[in-house]
Design a protein around this motif. Structure first.
Motif, PDB file in Angstrom:
ATOM      1  N   SER A   1       0.928  -1.232  -0.005  1.00 59.88           N
ATOM      2  CA  SER A   1      -0.089   0.023   0.090  1.00 59.88           C
ATOM      3  C   SER A   1       0.892   1.111   0.032  1.00 59.88           C
ATOM      4  CB  SER A   1      -1.013  -0.021   1.162  1.00 59.88           C
ATOM      5  OG  SER A   1      -0.142  -0.065   2.501  1.00 59.88           O
ATOM      6  N   ILE A   2       0.378   2.092  -0.862  1.00 62.01           N
ATOM      7  CA  ILE A   2       1.284   3.296  -1.185  1.00 62.01           C
ATOM      8  C   ILE A   2       1.093   4.328  -0.075  1.00 62.01           C
ATOM      9  CG2 ILE A   2       2.096   5.159  -2.577  1.00 62.01           C
ATOM     10  CD1 ILE A   2       1.620   3.262  -4.891  1.00 62.01           C
ATOM     11  N   ASP A   3       1.795   4.642   1.030  1.00 66.89           N
ATOM     12  CA  ASP A   3       1.655   5.337   2.119  1.00 66.89           C
ATOM     13  C   ASP A   3       2.343   6.641   2.196  1.00 66.89           C
ATOM     14  OD1 ASP A   3       0.663   6.564   4.513  1.00 66.89           O
ATOM     15  OD2 ASP A   3       1.788   5.182   5.833  1.00 66.89           O
ATOM     16  N   ILE A   4       2.297   7.690   1.394  1.00 67.11           N
ATOM     17  CA  ILE A   4       2.641   8.790   1.401  1.00 67.11           C
ATOM     18  C   ILE A   4       2.079  10.051   2.273  1.00 67.11           C
ATOM     19  CG2 ILE A   4       3.983  10.808  -0.290  1.00 67.11           C
ATOM     20  CD1 ILE A   4       4.173   8.599  -2.256  1.00 67.11           C
TER      21      ILE A   4
ATOM     22  N   LYS B   1      10.488  13.058  -2.440  1.00 61.93           N
ATOM     23  CA  LYS B   1      10.497  12.343  -3.796  1.00 61.93           C
ATOM     24  C   LYS B   1      11.710  12.266  -4.167  1.00 61.93           C
ATOM     25  CE  LYS B   1       9.014  14.498  -7.455  1.00 61.93           C
ATOM     26  NZ  LYS B   1       8.267  14.961  -8.728  1.00 61.93           N
TER      27      LYS B   1
ATOM     28  N   ALA C   1       5.255   3.329  -9.142  1.00 63.04           N
ATOM     29  CA  ALA C   1       4.022   3.449  -8.513  1.00 63.04           C
ATOM     30  C   ALA C   1       4.318   4.701  -7.289  1.00 63.04           C
ATOM     31  CB  ALA C   1       3.613   2.090  -7.870  1.00 63.04           C
ATOM     32  N   TYR C   2       5.224   4.759  -6.798  1.00 56.51           N
ATOM     33  CA  TYR C   2       5.357   5.741  -5.691  1.00 56.51           C
ATOM     34  C   TYR C   2       5.889   7.169  -5.931  1.00 56.51           C
ATOM     35  CZ  TYR C   2       5.206   3.035  -1.584  1.00 56.51           C
ATOM     36  OH  TYR C   2       4.851   2.349  -0.310  1.00 56.51           O
TER      37      TYR C   2
ATOM     38  N   ASN D   1       4.417   7.988  -9.077  1.00 60.57           N
ATOM     39  CA  ASN D   1       3.380   8.492  -9.558  1.00 60.57           C
ATOM     40  C   ASN D   1       2.489   9.152  -8.491  1.00 60.57           C
ATOM     41  OD1 ASN D   1       3.670   8.053 -12.109  1.00 60.57           O
ATOM     42  ND2 ASN D   1       2.885   5.976 -12.234  1.00 60.57           N
ATOM     43  N   ARG D   2       2.420   8.413  -7.202  1.00 59.69           N
ATOM     44  CA  ARG D   2       1.631   9.032  -6.217  1.00 59.69           C
ATOM     45  C   ARG D   2       2.565  10.098  -5.549  1.00 59.69           C
ATOM     46  NH1 ARG D   2      -2.421  10.655  -4.018  1.00 59.69           N
ATOM     47  NH2 ARG D   2      -2.730  10.208  -1.698  1.00 59.69           N
TER      48      ARG D   2
ATOM     49  N   GLU E   1       0.900  13.017  -7.737  1.00 57.55           N
ATOM     50  CA  GLU E   1      -0.425  13.230  -7.541  1.00 57.55           C
ATOM     51  C   GLU E   1      -0.378  14.247  -6.300  1.00 57.55           C
ATOM     52  OE1 GLU E   1      -2.504   9.579  -7.077  1.00 57.55           O
ATOM     53  OE2 GLU E   1      -2.074   8.924  -9.297  1.00 57.55           O
ATOM     54  N   MET E   2       0.192  13.753  -5.082  1.00 56.58           N
ATOM     55  CA  MET E   2       0.195  14.465  -3.750  1.00 56.58           C
ATOM     56  C   MET E   2       0.496  15.776  -4.053  1.00 56.58           C
ATOM     57  SD  MET E   2       0.994  12.156  -0.527  1.00 56.58           S
ATOM     58  CE  MET E   2       0.407  13.685   0.387  1.00 56.58           C
TER      59      MET E   2
ATOM     60  N   GLN F   1      -2.037  17.857  -5.816  1.00 49.83           N
ATOM     61  CA  GLN F   1      -3.312  18.039  -4.752  1.00 49.83           C
ATOM     62  C   GLN F   1      -2.901  19.322  -4.022  1.00 49.83           C
ATOM     63  OE1 GLN F   1      -4.196  14.447  -2.881  1.00 49.83           O
ATOM     64  NE2 GLN F   1      -4.747  13.660  -4.874  1.00 49.83           N
TER      65      GLN F   1
END
Length: 278
Positions: A13-16, A89, A110-111, A113-114, A117-118, A121
């Motif tokens: 699970s990607i937890d950033i 990052k 995946a990380y 990209n997340r 996204e953050m 946002q």
């Protein structure tokens, strides 16, 4: 760094989350997460981070790797603190650059990209409640006035501190510093002392300690009272200056036989004496 893949081949699970790095709360993960993601021992991840910090600039290291701690229970059931890093990052990209393999590439993609996204946002977010970000509620005129007055007061306080500190710093640089010996220079006056092992000797005497980056630091109780640390940002090196109390301490350790000596030398008796003067 070796090829590495998560044992299950499944992206965890990607937890950033927003975490503190160099005084700012920005999207980041921890070195513990990196260890879990890539199926590595945490100690190996810490080793890799130290390798990055040694090669990267001081600015990059401080901006992208924040030293922190976590707690684990030992065999006796007591909580023990262990080091970890909070990683941005850019730090994540730099750290995992050498982690190869098909699955490792999937995890990195995946990380990243997340992370992106953050960042989007956060860039587009206008919070309904500014206090959720730790900001004053500027929608309230009274709170806004208080925040403005507090900011002016803090500014004046900082300016006052700087006005006091500047002449002190000038006096130290021009008068005191030239008369203070470096650790190496002072220990050259102690006949037979192994200059290359002085810092190790001070670690054994619980005066210095080895920092997570592998460098030596002075324990707080001896810093600026016995030894002064000066960090050179251009070269990424730290110089230690021996203050008068530090000279006394080193001399005592010398006579007590607690400084590592060169081969064939032994520490003298206390009545021999060592000059402290420059």
């Amino acid at each position: 760094m070796t090829n590495t893949e998560n044992a299950t081949g499944i992206i965890p699970s990607i937890d950033i989350a927003l975490r503190p790095v160099n005084g700012k709360h920005i999207p980041a993960i921890t070195s513990l997460q990196v260890a879990e993601i890539f199926g590595k021992k945490h100690s190996h991840v810490l080793r890799d981070i130290k390798g990055v910090l040694k090669q990267a600039s001081v600015f990059f290291g401080e901006s992208n790797f924040g030293l922190s701690e976590y707690e684990l229970k030992n065999n006796l059931g007591f909580l023990v603190k262990h080091p970890m890093y909070i990683i941005t990052k850019n730090g994540f990209i730099m750290l995992t650059m050498g982690y190869t393999g098909e699955k490792a590439m999937q995890f990195k993609e995946a990380y990243i990209n997340r992370f992106n996204e953050m960042e989007k946002q956060l860039a587009n977010r206008v919070p309904d409640d500014p206090t959720s970000l730790g900001l004053p509620d500027f929608r309230n005129p009274v709170e806004a006035a208080k925040a403005w007055a507090l900011a002016i007061e803090e500014k004046q306080e900082v300016e006052g501190r700087l006005a006091i500190a500047e002449p002190k710093a000038a006096v130290y640089d021009e008068v005191v510093a030239p008369n203070v010996l470096t650790l190496t220079d002072f220990c050259r006056r102690l006949e037979g002392v192994n200059i290359m092992a002085v810092k190790r000797s001070l670690c054994m005497a619980n005066v210095f300690y080895v920092a997570p980056d592998g460098g030596y630091r002075v324990y707080a109780r001896y810093r600026d009272t016995h030894f002064a640390e000066k960090f050179d940002k251009d070269y990424g090196s730290r110089t230690f200056h021996v203050l008068p109390e530090g000279q006394k301490l080193l001399t005592r350790l010398y006579h007590d036989g607690k400084l590592i000596m060169k081969k064939g030398f032994t520490a003298p008796s206390r009545d021999k004496g060592v000059s402290h003067a420059a």
